[in-house]
Scaffold this active site. Structure first.
Site, mmCIF file in Angstrom:
data_model
loop_
_atom_site.group_PDB
_atom_site.id
_atom_site.type_symbol
_atom_site.label_atom_id
_atom_site.label_comp_id
_atom_site.label_asym_id
_atom_site.label_seq_id
_atom_site.Cartn_x
_atom_site.Cartn_y
_atom_site.Cartn_z
ATOM 1 N N ASP A 1 -9.726 -9.738 9.374
ATOM 2 C CA ASP A 1 -8.908 -8.443 9.044
ATOM 3 C C ASP A 1 -10.190 -7.207 9.427
ATOM 4 O O ASP A 1 -9.805 -6.343 9.780
ATOM 5 C CB ASP A 1 -8.552 -8.312 7.787
ATOM 6 C CG ASP A 1 -7.641 -7.137 7.319
ATOM 7 O OD1 ASP A 1 -6.811 -6.843 8.413
ATOM 8 O OD2 ASP A 1 -7.951 -6.386 6.408
ATOM 9 N N ARG B 1 1.933 -12.228 -0.190
ATOM 10 C CA ARG B 1 0.673 -12.322 0.099
ATOM 11 C C ARG B 1 0.112 -13.639 -0.536
ATOM 12 O O ARG B 1 0.283 -14.198 -1.470
ATOM 13 C CB ARG B 1 -0.284 -11.364 -0.397
ATOM 14 C CG ARG B 1 0.155 -9.845 -0.045
ATOM 15 C CD ARG B 1 -0.627 -9.808 1.683
ATOM 16 N NE ARG B 1 0.136 -8.631 2.112
ATOM 17 C CZ ARG B 1 -0.690 -7.870 3.176
ATOM 18 N NH1 ARG B 1 -1.873 -8.273 3.518
ATOM 19 N NH2 ARG B 1 -0.129 -7.052 3.492
ATOM 20 N N SER C 1 0.055 -4.037 12.363
ATOM 21 C CA SER C 1 0.555 -4.996 11.580
ATOM 22 C C SER C 1 1.497 -5.773 12.395
ATOM 23 O O SER C 1 2.031 -4.849 13.400
ATOM 24 C CB SER C 1 1.182 -4.258 10.262
ATOM 25 O OG SER C 1 1.974 -3.324 10.573
ATOM 26 N N LYS D 1 -9.415 -2.095 2.175
ATOM 27 C CA LYS D 1 -9.255 -1.113 2.742
ATOM 28 C C LYS D 1 -9.881 0.126 2.338
ATOM 29 O O LYS D 1 -10.394 0.873 3.366
ATOM 30 C CB LYS D 1 -7.726 -0.835 2.723
ATOM 31 C CG LYS D 1 -7.003 -2.022 3.086
ATOM 32 C CD LYS D 1 -7.017 -2.657 4.581
ATOM 33 C CE LYS D 1 -6.349 -3.558 5.165
ATOM 34 N NZ LYS D 1 -6.456 -4.203 6.182
ATOM 35 N N ARG E 1 0.894 -1.372 -0.084
ATOM 36 C CA ARG E 1 0.024 0.174 0.084
ATOM 37 C C ARG E 1 0.862 1.129 0.117
ATOM 38 O O ARG E 1 1.837 1.259 0.812
ATOM 39 C CB ARG E 1 -0.962 -0.002 1.233
ATOM 40 C CG ARG E 1 -2.186 -1.048 1.198
ATOM 41 C CD ARG E 1 -2.873 -1.006 2.411
ATOM 42 N NE ARG E 1 -2.335 -1.079 3.558
ATOM 43 C CZ ARG E 1 -2.082 -0.253 4.202
ATOM 44 N NH1 ARG E 1 -2.294 1.143 4.250
ATOM 45 N NH2 ARG E 1 -1.448 -0.382 5.576
ATOM 46 N N CYS F 1 1.498 -8.253 14.114
ATOM 47 C CA CYS F 1 1.258 -8.716 15.528
ATOM 48 C C CYS F 1 0.671 -10.266 15.565
ATOM 49 O O CYS F 1 0.370 -10.613 16.434
ATOM 50 C CB CYS F 1 0.248 -7.591 16.333
ATOM 51 S SG CYS F 1 0.980 -6.146 17.033
ATOM 52 N N HIS G 1 -10.969 -2.345 11.948
ATOM 53 C CA HIS G 1 -9.884 -3.209 11.570
ATOM 54 C C HIS G 1 -9.741 -4.100 12.418
ATOM 55 O O HIS G 1 -8.656 -4.203 13.104
ATOM 56 C CB HIS G 1 -8.532 -2.260 11.510
ATOM 57 C CG HIS G 1 -7.460 -2.773 10.845
ATOM 58 N ND1 HIS G 1 -6.115 -2.584 10.742
ATOM 59 C CD2 HIS G 1 -7.540 -3.840 9.715
ATOM 60 C CE1 HIS G 1 -5.464 -3.150 10.214
ATOM 61 N NE2 HIS G 1 -5.943 -3.835 9.374
ATOM 62 N N TYR H 1 -1.581 -3.447 -6.750
ATOM 63 C CA TYR H 1 -1.176 -4.474 -5.579
ATOM 64 C C TYR H 1 -2.114 -4.340 -4.476
ATOM 65 O O TYR H 1 -2.341 -3.038 -4.002
ATOM 66 C CB TYR H 1 0.298 -4.143 -5.084
ATOM 67 C CG TYR H 1 0.781 -5.310 -4.355
ATOM 68 C CD1 TYR H 1 1.602 -6.304 -4.838
ATOM 69 C CD2 TYR H 1 0.631 -5.304 -2.960
ATOM 70 C CE1 TYR H 1 1.881 -7.130 -4.008
ATOM 71 C CE2 TYR H 1 1.104 -6.325 -2.197
ATOM 72 C CZ TYR H 1 1.866 -7.280 -2.744
ATOM 73 O OH TYR H 1 2.439 -8.175 -2.078
HETATM 74 O O1 TSX Z 1 1.374 -14.421 15.891
HETATM 75 C C1 TSX Z 1 2.026 -14.509 17.112
HETATM 76 N N1 TSX Z 1 1.283 -14.303 18.048
HETATM 77 C C2 TSX Z 1 -0.204 -14.599 18.066
HETATM 78 C C3 TSX Z 1 -0.660 -15.714 17.769
HETATM 79 C C4 TSX Z 1 -1.724 -16.374 18.217
HETATM 80 N N2 TSX Z 1 3.256 -14.303 17.126
HETATM 81 C C5 TSX Z 1 4.047 -14.238 15.743
HETATM 82 C C6 TSX Z 1 4.784 -12.841 15.399
HETATM 83 C C7 TSX Z 1 3.818 -11.927 14.805
HETATM 84 C C8 TSX Z 1 3.716 -11.896 13.309
HETATM 85 C C9 TSX Z 1 4.113 -14.414 18.042
HETATM 86 N N3 TSX Z 1 5.372 -14.014 18.455
HETATM 87 C C10 TSX Z 1 3.296 -14.406 19.344
HETATM 88 C C11 TSX Z 1 1.945 -14.391 19.278
HETATM 89 O O2 TSX Z 1 1.165 -14.452 20.441
HETATM 90 N N4 TSX Z 1 4.138 -14.322 20.410
HETATM 91 C C12 TSX Z 1 5.598 -14.139 19.843
HETATM 92 C C13 TSX Z 1 6.529 -13.970 20.551
HETATM 93 C C14 TSX Z 1 7.347 -15.292 20.751
HETATM 94 C C15 TSX Z 1 8.060 -15.598 19.681
HETATM 95 C C16 TSX Z 1 8.742 -16.928 19.949
HETATM 96 C C17 TSX Z 1 8.513 -17.711 21.139
HETATM 97 C C18 TSX Z 1 7.648 -17.232 21.968
HETATM 98 C C19 TSX Z 1 7.190 -15.997 21.701
HETATM 99 N N5 TSX Z 1 9.279 -18.803 21.252
HETATM 100 C C20 TSX Z 1 9.353 -19.609 22.235
HETATM 101 O O3 TSX Z 1 8.978 -19.363 23.433
HETATM 102 C C21 TSX Z 1 10.038 -20.838 22.384
HETATM 103 MN MN MN Z 2 -5.379 -5.210 7.987
#
Ligand code: TSX
Ligand code: MN
Length: 622
Positions: free
Chosen positions: A304, A396, A277, A235, A86, A279, A255, A226
């Site tokens: 989304d 994507r 984004s 969006k 975007r 998360c 959102h 895109y």
């Molecule tokens: O998507 C994630 N979530 C939500 C899941 C339901 N991620 C991926 C990163 C975002 C794109 C996460 N990363 C989450 C999370 O709740 N938490 C984390 C951080 C994390 C990364 C690796 C570990 C633990 C936490 N690994 C171990 O504990 C071994």
């Molecule tokens: Mn979105």
């Protein structure tokens, strides 16, 4: 000019004879006379039409058909390297008055913008087919749904719209002779000169405009093929234009993902959650509960966008206006999101991922060890040691929601699903606790309005810097963001029983940089507390910023002792961090000063007072 898809003799020179909507016919004719396409194709949304367009995209080099044994009926598209995301700096809200777009949106006077765009659209479809794409956001016929018609010169956009929306004849029929629709005008902005061969990803390198006219509820998009720039139902319509509809019609366009939680006793609750984004929003929408939660089920309504309005009983009800998922591929794996991986087994369009030698796809994070040889997203040979990414970080997948194993049985209920809780999350290594429940609706709106997230390598800006992203709506609000806060406060007053509001942070770290919370499926432990709070089944502890769970009210079965020990740190409030946080809130508030709800100023002051009255480090009691 040649017109396709006309069953029987046409009664109108410009549209098939089943099109009975005079305003739509007039608009299509006007656009055709401006953009001068070689052909007009009215999309019926049939599978035959989809298959024919995919074949044409393969023949033209836009699509590569993937190995039918590994990834049936699926395709890979590689975009122009300059058209991969975007374009927020080219996105405009053209309200009549600049003040109504607010300080967080780009603005230009509607007349001036239309003059500029009319110049760009003049003749821009020469040599191409102009597709007319009627679509419904939300189940056709639902009182919560809205209809759009996109005109586009991109077949890639047409096939993507068929996955992402309810597209074709049914949406057109629902319009009748005088139904309301949002006109969505789109061109890749690259006319095809006669006899010249097309490129595989046409777009305009010099002029890109993503433009919204909130008062007349119209969208004009030029120069990009895109994602959110080009699939205008998502969006542009379902967030920016719909947010202004919601303001005027007493509903909310958000959102947010929507998920269902069912307890072993068969009690069902729905939660809507907003995250910026990076998360893991799609991962959360498709969460699989850990073994300790036998009998619990999490189901997906959407990943989304949520359209939400009060039902006849004064409870909020939500629909997912979309029909598919347009998700970030990198990071998606059987580790992080098995439901997404299973969703992607067939009927997918992948954009800017890597290609394996056997005609399948790969992206960073899909497997622990990368394949020894790939073709990267730009079509170049790739090896693990070559120093480049195989897939673009914003690569994507486009896939029908119906293929998701965790899809909620009520996901197409035209009345929507009842919402019990709102969750707001960010990626914060400090300051924000794992979970907190707001003291009130107003307090919850404050928490959502001031939410922020740390930038990751995938985003622009310094890594680790906190960026305010109110309600995760900053790039998607079609009007003044402070008026949007006020709309939320107003909506709360209309509800008999408003949902509870929670803040979550899966990403808090120890001082030496390790995650305090295991995340992923283990987030079910937090989700269960949320649901039980909504049902009045579990107590909470009063903290300076909101209600919190004591460790004894969280399910710990199946987790290592160390996680429970880290919980106290994951929930701790550090006064010095919060003082810095409140100063950043003030910075946001000053930017929005003239329209900021008064409640926020007072809420901030009370937060500061509570934190000063408390200890320097506030911890949950044992
Ligand atoms: O998507 C994630 N979530 C939500 C899941 C339901 N991620 C991926 C990163 C975002 C794109 C996460 N990363 C989450 C999370 O709740 N938490 C984390 C951080 C994390 C990364 C690796 C570990 C633990 C936490 N690994 C171990 O504990 C071994
Ligand atoms: Mn979105």
């Amino acid at each position: 000019m040649h017109i396709e898809n006309i069953p029987g003799p046409s009664t109108d020179a410009d549209s098939p004879n089943h099109v009975r909507h005079a305003q739509l016919k007039r608009w299509v004719a006007e656009v055709a006379s401006l953009t001068r396409p070689d052909r007009i194709h009215w999309c019926d949304g049939s599978k035959a039409e989809y298959d024919a367009l995919c074949d044409a995209l393969v023949a033209g080099g836009t699509f590569l058909r993937l190995n039918a044994a590994k990834r049936p009926a699926s395709f890979l598209a590689r975009s122009d390297p300059g058209d991969v995301a975007r374009v927020e700096d080219r996105t405009y809200i053209c309200s009549a008055r600049r003040e109504d777009a607010g300080p967080t949106n780009n603005w230009m006077a509607p007349d001036q913008m239309k003059a500029t765009l009319t110049g760009l659209f003049d003749g821009c479809m020469r040599g191409r087919t102009m597709y007319v794409v009627p679509f419904s956001m939300g189940p056709i016929g639902s009182p919560l749904s809205r209809i759009g018609v996109q005109i586009t010169d991109s077949a890639y956009v047409v096939v993507s719209m068929r996955i992402m929306t309810r597209m074709g004849r049914a949406a057109l029929d629902a319009l009748g002779t005088d139904g309301e629709f949002v006109p969505c005008l789109h061109s890749v902005g690259m006319p095809l000169e006669t006899g010249k061969k097309d490129v595989s990803w046409p777009c305009n390198p010099d002029h890109k405009y993503i433009v919204h006219f909130p008062e007349e509820r119209a969208i004009w998009s030029f120069g990009s093929g895109y994602g959110g720039n080009a699939l205008l139902g998502k969006k542009c319509l379902a967030l920016r234009i719909a947010s202004t509809m919601g303001r005027d019609q007493d509903w909310l366009a958000e959102h947010m993902l929507i998920l269902g939680v069912e307890s072993p006793e068969g009690e069902k609750s729905y939660v809507a959650a907003a995250f910026p984004s990076a998360c893991g929003k799609t991962n959360f929408a498709m969460l699989i509960p850990p073994p300790a939660f036998a009998g619990w089920k999490v189901t997906t309504v959407g990943d989304d966008i949520a359209w939400i309005r009060p039902g006849p009983d004064g409870q909020l009800r939500a629909i997912n206006p979309e029909y598919g998922f347009f998700g970030v591929a990198p990071g998606t794996s059987y580790q992080s999101n098995p439901n997404a991986m299973d969703t992607l087994r067939a009927n997918c369009i992948f954009t800017n991922v890597a290609l394996t030698p056997d005609g399948d796809v790969w992206w960073e994070g899909m497997t622990e060890t990368p394949p020894p040889k790939l073709i990267d997203w730009q079509g170049q040979e790739w090896t693990p040691d070559c120093g480049r990414k195989a897939a673009h970080p914003n690569a994507r997948f486009t896939v029908p929601a119906s293929q998701c194993p965790s899809l909620d049985p009520e996901w197409e209920n035209p009345a929507g699903v009842p919402i019990s809780a709102f969750l707001f999350g960010g990626r914060r290594s400090t300051t924000m606790p794992l979970i907190v429940e707001s003291f009130s609706w107003t307090d919850g709106v404050y928490l959502a309005a001031t939410m922020g997230s740390e930038t990751t390598a995938a985003a622009v800006g310094k890594v680790g810097e906190v960026r305010r992203d109110p309600f995760a709506m900053l790039p998607f609000c079609g009007y003044h963001i402070a008026d949007y806060f006020d709309h939320w406060l107003t909506m709360g007053r209309k509800l008999a029983n408003p949902p509870r509001v929670f803040c979550v942070n899966w990403f808090r770290k120890t001082s030496d940089g390790r995650f305090l919370w295991p995340g992923y499926g283990e987030n079910m432990r937090v989700l269960k507390w949320v649901i039980e709070r909504c049902r009045g089944k579990t107590p909470a502890v009063e903290s300076p910023i909101g209600w919190m769970p004591s460790a004894s009210t969280i399910e710990w079965d199946g987790l290592p002792e160390a996680v429970q020990e880290a919980f106290s740190d994951a929930m701790m409030l550090h006064r010095d961090e919060w003082v810095r946080e409140l100063l950043l809130h003030e910075e946001l508030f000053i930017r929005l000063y003239d329209r900021l709800p008064k409640e926020f100023v007072l809420r901030r002051e009370l937060l500061l007072a509570s934190l000063w009255r408390g200890p320097e480090r506030w911890a949950l009691p044992n």
